[in-house]
Enzyme design. Sequence first.
Site, PDB file in Angstrom:
ATOM      1  N   ARG A 170       0.848  -1.195   0.000  1.00 43.90           N
ATOM      2  CA  ARG A 170       0.000   0.000   0.000  1.00 43.90           C
ATOM      3  C   ARG A 170       0.886   1.249   0.000  1.00 43.90           C
ATOM      4  O   ARG A 170       1.523   1.563   1.000  1.00 43.90           O
ATOM      5  CB  ARG A 170      -0.936   0.031   1.209  1.00 43.90           C
ATOM      6  CG  ARG A 170      -1.782   1.308   1.262  1.00 43.90           C
ATOM      7  CD  ARG A 170      -3.009   1.210   2.152  1.00 43.90           C
ATOM      8  NE  ARG A 170      -2.696   1.172   3.566  1.00 43.90           N
ATOM      9  CZ  ARG A 170      -3.614   1.318   4.532  1.00 43.90           C
ATOM     10  NH1 ARG A 170      -4.890   1.503   4.213  1.00 43.90           N
ATOM     11  NH2 ARG A 170      -3.265   1.243   5.809  1.00 43.90           N
ATOM     12  N   ASP A 452      -3.931   3.087  14.110  1.00 43.06           N
ATOM     13  CA  ASP A 452      -3.093   3.720  13.093  1.00 43.06           C
ATOM     14  C   ASP A 452      -3.623   5.123  12.848  1.00 43.06           C
ATOM     15  O   ASP A 452      -4.431   5.648  13.628  1.00 43.06           O
ATOM     16  CB  ASP A 452      -3.023   2.880  11.820  1.00 43.06           C
ATOM     17  CG  ASP A 452      -4.352   2.779  11.077  1.00 43.06           C
ATOM     18  OD1 ASP A 452      -5.323   3.474  11.457  1.00 43.06           O
ATOM     19  OD2 ASP A 452      -4.425   2.014  10.098  1.00 43.06           O
TER      20      ASP A 452
END
Length: 544
Positions: A170, A452
Amino acid sequence: MSPVQLKVPKGVTVLAPVDASQATILTEEALQFLATLHRAFNPTRLALMERRRVRQQEIDAGKMPDFLPETAHIRNSDTWKAAPPAPGLVDRRVEITGPVDRKMVINALNSGAATFMADFEDSNSPTWENNLSGQVNMRDAVARAIEYRADNGKHYTLRQDGKVATLIVRPRGWHMEEKHLLVDGEPCSASIFDFALYFFHNAHTSVANGFGPYFYLPKMESHLEARLWNDVFNMAQDLIQIPRGTIRGTVLIETILAAFEMDEIIYELRDHSSGLNCGRWDYIFSFIKKFRFNPQFILPNRADVTMEVPFMDAYVRLLIKTCHRRGVHAMGGMAAQIPIRDDPQANATAMAKVRADKEREVRAGHDGTWVAHPALVKIALEIFDQHMPQPNQLYVRREDVQVTAADLLNPRVAGGKVTEVGIRTNLSVGLIYTEAWLRGSGCVPIHNLMEDAATAEISRSQLWQWAYHGHRTDEGVTIAPAYLLRLLDEEVNKLKAQPGNSFPRIDLARKYFATQITGKEYADFLTTLCYDSILSVPHSASRL
């Protein structure tokens, strides 16, 4: 290790030091490849970022999202499908995610999950060291040559039976820049930086190993941003002479605007598409962010915004239906729970939540799901194996699903409350995460959840929203800026008072976070707000 002198192509400037290992990533040929992509596509990227700004102004003025009339022919057509699943992506029942540090990469590849999403985005603090070391780790992982020896002498290597997860990378979102590297005097697109270096060094090797250069694509807000990725993919494949369609990209539907363009996003990437993913935490963040000025969209405590609330349930059902209609995977969201080793009862409760979440996903028709910790792989596998013995559920068409714009925009949360406990939780999560990010750690266990950037974004956006509207807590207290700043300082002092205080950048985290919770200043992203504080370049260069 001493820095080395790089040989760079014309127009490329590297502003930060590079060691010998990292120099094998920033080769002259790789930098030329990167610069070619940046020069070709950065103008379009910048235009799309301006388009985001204009669209936000329209929403603020009352023009709410809806399905696009100009692309109705794409949505209504039954004559097109995306490419069939690629090698290594047919069965994706459990995907593990995590940052690109070396030990994590090895453990994730060995975890028993079907795939591993190696993350340069929300679980990675994009320091120069993290980004370049992560690229070294990706290259070694693809070559099956990655190993790591910890300070305690423990040696980590890939499992010998060859049953390692398929690697998916990603890159950072279109909104971010890589200020350590300039192309013709301007900061490189962070998306192109991450993509180009990984692709250039690993495309041929990954194909030779039986899979391909596969990507997760984050934070998009329109099908035009997907079109840009598709154009990047085509040029990249042409430049190194591999067939178009070798790349596959799974798009995270993690913005409210993208939810109205799922068909169109798959269509733009159709030769390269490997499906869509329910990026649930960023989706909640986007929902708050886009409608933050509208009092009808005030959400309660984060814990009350579950997958069963109307706007979340509608988007999941529409995503599964859309993906399966087009022949691609519909991936479920993240289980943020982590094992609680010192409290068996609390651990049992947390694992029960994971099981319930994964059973809901597989019964809904998802083809796979995400976990953030290797210990959760077995739990998720058991549930998907039980309910999905075949590799996927592409045959589950969900033709019963009819989702309207009103469904996607329904903010009602039955029984939801805003409480001081919820406020303090948001303050604590935001502070701890921001402090860790400023130290170079983008994936942080907080209150028995793996947090996150997305959850930190929810935290500060909720606080901003409540302050802007002067919302009242369930206890009857008006949420004013002074009240939030007082609680913020109390939470800072709690952290400072912890034995062996391990928050060296807490004052800087407090400084940043305080600007984002009073209902006044609002940065598009925490990560871009704080980015200059982690640069390894002279201060003057950080202003470019």
